[in-house]
Design a protein around this motif. Structure first.
Motif, PDB file in Angstrom:
ATOM      1  N   ARG A  53      47.349  37.421  42.027  1.00 50.74           N
ATOM      2  CA  ARG A  53      46.240  38.298  42.429  1.00 50.74           C
ATOM      3  C   ARG A  53      46.149  39.505  41.507  1.00 50.74           C
ATOM      4  O   ARG A  53      45.047  39.930  41.117  1.00 50.74           O
ATOM      5  CB  ARG A  53      46.424  38.749  43.876  1.00 50.74           C
ATOM      6  N   GLU A  54      47.287  40.071  41.149  1.00 50.16           N
ATOM      7  CA  GLU A  54      47.298  41.224  40.231  1.00 50.16           C
ATOM      8  C   GLU A  54      46.764  40.828  38.856  1.00 50.16           C
ATOM      9  O   GLU A  54      46.020  41.584  38.239  1.00 50.16           O
ATOM     10  CB  GLU A  54      48.713  41.792  40.104  1.00 50.16           C
ATOM     11  N   ARG A  55      47.141  39.645  38.389  1.00 50.16           N
ATOM     12  CA  ARG A  55      46.665  39.172  37.082  1.00 50.16           C
ATOM     13  C   ARG A  55      45.147  39.002  37.099  1.00 50.16           C
ATOM     14  O   ARG A  55      44.454  39.448  36.179  1.00 50.16           O
ATOM     15  CB  ARG A  55      47.341  37.845  36.734  1.00 50.16           C
ATOM     16  N   ILE A  56      44.628  38.411  38.157  1.00 53.84           N
ATOM     17  CA  ILE A  56      43.174  38.209  38.275  1.00 53.84           C
ATOM     18  C   ILE A  56      42.464  39.550  38.377  1.00 53.84           C
ATOM     19  O   ILE A  56      41.411  39.762  37.762  1.00 53.84           O
ATOM     20  CB  ILE A  56      42.868  37.305  39.490  1.00 53.84           C
ATOM     21  N   ARG A  57      43.052  40.466  39.137  1.00 55.38           N
ATOM     22  CA  ARG A  57      42.455  41.793  39.285  1.00 55.38           C
ATOM     23  C   ARG A  57      42.393  42.516  37.947  1.00 55.38           C
ATOM     24  O   ARG A  57      41.382  43.143  37.596  1.00 55.38           O
ATOM     25  CB  ARG A  57      43.266  42.598  40.296  1.00 55.38           C
ATOM     26  N   THR A  58      43.454  42.405  37.164  1.00 55.96           N
ATOM     27  CA  THR A  58      43.482  43.033  35.846  1.00 55.96           C
ATOM     28  C   THR A  58      42.415  42.424  34.938  1.00 55.96           C
ATOM     29  O   THR A  58      41.718  43.145  34.212  1.00 55.96           O
ATOM     30  CB  THR A  58      44.882  42.868  35.220  1.00 55.96           C
ATOM     31  N   MET A  59      42.286  41.108  34.974  1.00 52.07           N
ATOM     32  CA  MET A  59      41.271  40.445  34.150  1.00 52.07           C
ATOM     33  C   MET A  59      39.869  40.915  34.534  1.00 52.07           C
ATOM     34  O   MET A  59      39.029  41.170  33.659  1.00 52.07           O
ATOM     35  CB  MET A  59      41.375  38.925  34.303  1.00 52.07           C
ATOM     36  N   ARG A  60      39.602  41.053  35.826  1.00 51.43           N
ATOM     37  CA  ARG A  60      38.285  41.512  36.275  1.00 51.43           C
ATOM     38  C   ARG A  60      38.010  42.935  35.820  1.00 51.43           C
ATOM     39  O   ARG A  60      36.899  43.261  35.402  1.00 51.43           O
ATOM     40  CB  ARG A  60      38.188  41.438  37.802  1.00 51.43           C
ATOM     41  N   GLN A  61      39.022  43.794  35.910  1.00 54.33           N
ATOM     42  CA  GLN A  61      38.844  45.177  35.472  1.00 54.33           C
ATOM     43  C   GLN A  61      38.543  45.242  33.983  1.00 54.33           C
ATOM     44  O   GLN A  61      37.683  46.013  33.548  1.00 54.33           O
ATOM     45  CB  GLN A  61      40.089  46.003  35.800  1.00 54.33           C
ATOM     46  N   GLU A  62      39.254  44.431  33.192  1.00 56.46           N
ATOM     47  CA  GLU A  62      38.998  44.405  31.755  1.00 56.46           C
ATOM     48  C   GLU A  62      37.588  43.913  31.459  1.00 56.46           C
ATOM     49  O   GLU A  62      36.886  44.466  30.606  1.00 56.46           O
ATOM     50  CB  GLU A  62      40.022  43.515  31.051  1.00 56.46           C
ATOM     51  N   ARG A  63      37.166  42.890  32.181  1.00 54.79           N
ATOM     52  CA  ARG A  63      35.825  42.350  31.997  1.00 54.79           C
ATOM     53  C   ARG A  63      34.759  43.390  32.350  1.00 54.79           C
ATOM     54  O   ARG A  63      33.779  43.562  31.623  1.00 54.79           O
ATOM     55  CB  ARG A  63      35.657  41.107  32.869  1.00 54.79           C
ATOM     56  N   ARG A  64      34.974  44.109  33.448  1.00 53.80           N
ATOM     57  CA  ARG A  64      34.027  45.158  33.837  1.00 53.80           C
ATOM     58  C   ARG A  64      33.976  46.272  32.794  1.00 53.80           C
ATOM     59  O   ARG A  64      32.905  46.803  32.496  1.00 53.80           O
ATOM     60  CB  ARG A  64      34.415  45.741  35.194  1.00 53.80           C
ATOM     61  N   ALA A  65      35.132  46.633  32.253  1.00 51.66           N
ATOM     62  CA  ALA A  65      35.176  47.696  31.252  1.00 51.66           C
ATOM     63  C   ALA A  65      34.422  47.267  29.990  1.00 51.66           C
ATOM     64  O   ALA A  65      33.661  48.050  29.418  1.00 51.66           O
ATOM     65  CB  ALA A  65      36.626  48.043  30.913  1.00 51.66           C
ATOM     66  N   ARG A  66      34.627  46.016  29.564  1.00 55.23           N
ATOM     67  CA  ARG A  66      33.895  45.519  28.380  1.00 55.23           C
ATOM     68  C   ARG A  66      32.399  45.499  28.640  1.00 55.23           C
ATOM     69  O   ARG A  66      31.601  45.882  27.782  1.00 55.23           O
ATOM     70  CB  ARG A  66      34.383  44.123  28.002  1.00 55.23           C
ATOM     71  N   ARG A  67      32.010  45.062  29.833  1.00 56.00           N
ATOM     72  CA  ARG A  67      30.587  44.990  30.186  1.00 56.00           C
ATOM     73  C   ARG A  67      29.992  46.401  30.217  1.00 56.00           C
ATOM     74  O   ARG A  67      28.881  46.625  29.707  1.00 56.00           O
ATOM     75  CB  ARG A  67      30.425  44.327  31.548  1.00 56.00           C
TER      76      ARG A  67
END
Length: 74
Positions: A53-67
């Motif tokens: 869950r933490e790994r997925i959460r980190t990936m989502r945060q990175e994706r949001r930051a790039r967007r």
């Protein structure tokens, strides 16, 4: 005031407090705010699920930051 009325008054207060504590404990148990919840040992499966869950959460945060960065440039 006789001894019987004093005794009844004391018993009524004690029973009221016990009922209130029981109701509070039941609400906390249903809401997941139990006292012993954080003290139980974590199983390897639970640790693995939490890490995923933490790994997925980190990936989502990175994706949001790039967007967000891409949208600011446009």
């Amino acid at each position: 005031m006789n001894i019987e009325s004093i005794f009844n008054m004391i018993v009524r207060r004690l029973v009221g407090r016990a009922v209130n504590k029981g109701v509070d404990a039941g609400i906390n148990a249903v809401a997941g705010r139990g006292i012993g919840r954080g003290n139980r040992p974590v199983t390897p499966a639970e640790a693995e699920e939490r890490a995923e869950r933490e790994r997925i959460r980190t990936m989502r945060q990175e994706r949001r930051a790039r967007r967000a960065q891409r949208d600011q440039r446009s």
